[in-house]
Design a protein around this motif. Sequence first.
Motif, PDB file in Angstrom:
ATOM      1  N   LYS A 172       1.204  -1.367   0.090  1.00 35.18           N
ATOM      2  CA  LYS A 172       0.084  -0.050   0.051  1.00 35.18           C
ATOM      3  C   LYS A 172       0.820   1.100  -0.142  1.00 35.18           C
ATOM      4  O   LYS A 172       0.445   2.315  -0.672  1.00 35.18           O
ATOM      5  CB  LYS A 172      -0.950  -0.100   1.346  1.00 35.18           C
ATOM      6  N   LEU A 202       0.906   4.071  -2.913  1.00 33.61           N
ATOM      7  CA  LEU A 202       0.462   5.573  -2.655  1.00 33.61           C
ATOM      8  C   LEU A 202       1.715   6.342  -2.941  1.00 33.61           C
ATOM      9  O   LEU A 202       1.500   7.611  -2.838  1.00 33.61           O
ATOM     10  CB  LEU A 202      -0.053   5.566  -1.078  1.00 33.61           C
ATOM     11  N   LEU A 225      -8.109  -1.970  -4.910  1.00 32.97           N
ATOM     12  CA  LEU A 225      -7.502  -0.737  -3.966  1.00 32.97           C
ATOM     13  C   LEU A 225      -6.409  -0.422  -4.449  1.00 32.97           C
ATOM     14  O   LEU A 225      -6.233   0.851  -4.430  1.00 32.97           O
ATOM     15  CB  LEU A 225      -7.003  -1.649  -2.662  1.00 32.97           C
ATOM     16  N   ILE A 226      -5.445  -1.075  -5.260  1.00 30.24           N
ATOM     17  CA  ILE A 226      -4.223  -0.428  -5.825  1.00 30.24           C
ATOM     18  C   ILE A 226      -4.499   0.616  -6.813  1.00 30.24           C
ATOM     19  O   ILE A 226      -4.036   1.548  -6.945  1.00 30.24           O
ATOM     20  CB  ILE A 226      -3.413  -1.530  -6.536  1.00 30.24           C
ATOM     21  N   TYR A 242      -5.325   3.591  -4.880  1.00 30.19           N
ATOM     22  CA  TYR A 242      -4.060   4.328  -4.083  1.00 30.19           C
ATOM     23  C   TYR A 242      -3.499   5.067  -5.325  1.00 30.19           C
ATOM     24  O   TYR A 242      -2.940   6.293  -4.921  1.00 30.19           O
ATOM     25  CB  TYR A 242      -3.236   3.189  -3.801  1.00 30.19           C
ATOM     26  N   GLN A 302      -5.468   8.361  -5.728  1.00 32.58           N
ATOM     27  CA  GLN A 302      -5.503   8.954  -4.585  1.00 32.58           C
ATOM     28  C   GLN A 302      -4.078   9.758  -4.565  1.00 32.58           C
ATOM     29  O   GLN A 302      -4.070  10.654  -3.865  1.00 32.58           O
ATOM     30  CB  GLN A 302      -5.304   8.469  -3.229  1.00 32.58           C
ATOM     31  N   SER A 303      -2.944   9.265  -5.366  1.00 34.11           N
ATOM     32  CA  SER A 303      -1.763   9.838  -5.388  1.00 34.11           C
ATOM     33  C   SER A 303      -1.149  10.608  -6.641  1.00 34.11           C
ATOM     34  O   SER A 303      -1.819  11.703  -6.900  1.00 34.11           O
ATOM     35  CB  SER A 303      -0.697   8.933  -4.983  1.00 34.11           C
TER      36      SER A 303
END
Length: 496
Positions: free
Chosen positions: A227, A231, A249-250, A253, A256-257
């Motif tokens: 994670k 991120l 999820l990846i 991330y 989000q980054s």
Amino acid sequence: MSRTHAEWQQLAATLGIEGRLFIDGEYAHAHDSRTFNCINPATGDKLAEVAWSAAADVDAAVAAARRAFESGVWSGLPPLKRGKILKRFAALIRQHRDELALLETLDMGKPIGDSTTVDVPGAAYCVEWFAEAIDKVGGEVAPVDPKLVGLVTREPVGVVAAVVPWNFPILMASWKFGPALAAGNAVIVKPSEKSPLTAIRLAGLAKQAGIPDGIFQVLPGGGDVGKLLALHMGVDCIAFTGSTAVGKLIAGYAAQSNLKRVWLELGGKSPNIILEDCPDLARAARTAAGAIYYNMGEMCTAGSRVLVQRSIKERFLEEFRKAAQRYYPADPLDPAAGMGAIVDQIQFDKVLSYIDQGRGEGATLICGGQATQVESKGYFIEPTAFDCPHPDLTICREEIFGPVLSVITFDSIDEAVRIANDTEYGLAAAVWTANVSTAHQVSRRLRAGTVWVNCYDEGGDMNLPFGGFKQSGNGRDKSLHALEKYTELKSTLIKL
Ligand code: NAP
Ligand code: MG
């Protein structure tokens, strides 16, 4: 040279195991000295203490990767030279075949006969193949206005994080770092906490081969380490193999980054369709058993749904029962073992609970159905198959990732194709028929990244792209197409 069961046991008893992380050319303990126990799933014994990378280690590795990448020590090498170093790396992997194979088998439970013949040579072959490719693929000169020169080139994307699973630890890692290194990137490998040992050992071999410090690094630890990488603002690309749930999820991330490039190789629930004109039913049954029981069924491409036409079902099942016996589990260090141990307690419990669910939802056991060799303290499960009354059972829809087959009966080709495609996954599929038109027609209709006709799991060749449709992922490992993941396209226009 092939070793006996006793010789492998002896070698295992004296094997030195490295458990430290590898940053900027050096093995080191985690920044906060945290470790975790690495367990042998065939015995429950502790193998080693392994570093659990801290956030500070992730930052240090990303910084070292960035420095090394930007210095040009790797990306700036003539391709021929980079290729030579990678070929040396491949040769070292081959030279250390038995050590790496033993680490793999002890760590995650697969039969030693597979680690020595498939996983380790497969990783060496991948590295060598991409090493050979890099001075043979070039850019383009675009047909533009004659007052211009238009160049289309591929440049390394930069810092690549490879987050990989435990079912083929060294092989899945090599499918990422092979093309990524060949393309000139700096790579950080995050192995699964269930199987970190071969990746850790590879780091030393990479250094020995001459791969510069910071270009190949290994950060063991759990999902939190993956994670942090996904991120991280300093990571340009994340190449992931694992479950669809974590793949989602990846992707989040990355969003989000820094919108790093995201490449996902995810799960599957692959259909293996046996039509009534199947050219060789006994071979189809043997192949179907291999398709689900090879590697304890811990296969993203596992042929976990057999779709069999009603008219040949009983004959198929008779052959299948015989074929399944070959995969009865044994000590993974026994070169004759057909299956080894399930990777850990969590996966073992998960597989057994799917078996209970199959029984509970009205499926009939064809073979297996139980844990076995409980006295060994290892995680062994019999090769199991269920005859399923309809294709909507949980065991027909969810990826079990264990030695459990669901058999579904159909009457027409249209029905078979509909059931085959009625899944969120699209990694692989197979069809068995003697009719060449049927073979082409059905394979065209199957929504999957790989389709096999009258075989399954064929194609160790590196020149075939591998990956999924739908929620089995995006992008492709293997083949020259894999280089697309680790490069950016650049257009350069020169006014004359
Ligand atoms: P997983 O649980 O998704 O884990 C894959 C990797 O991601 C591991 O290194 C894991 O670390 C890490 N991870 C876990 N949570 C994370 C998070 N929140 N953020 C970032 N990284 C995280 O999958 P697995 O159980 O290891 O592997 C089985 C799955 O892989 C199956 O679904 C299988 O189909 C798929 N698979 C696909 C392919 C393919 O090519 N399509 C090939 C092989 C396997 P820890 O393990 O340390 O938690
Ligand atoms: Mg382990």
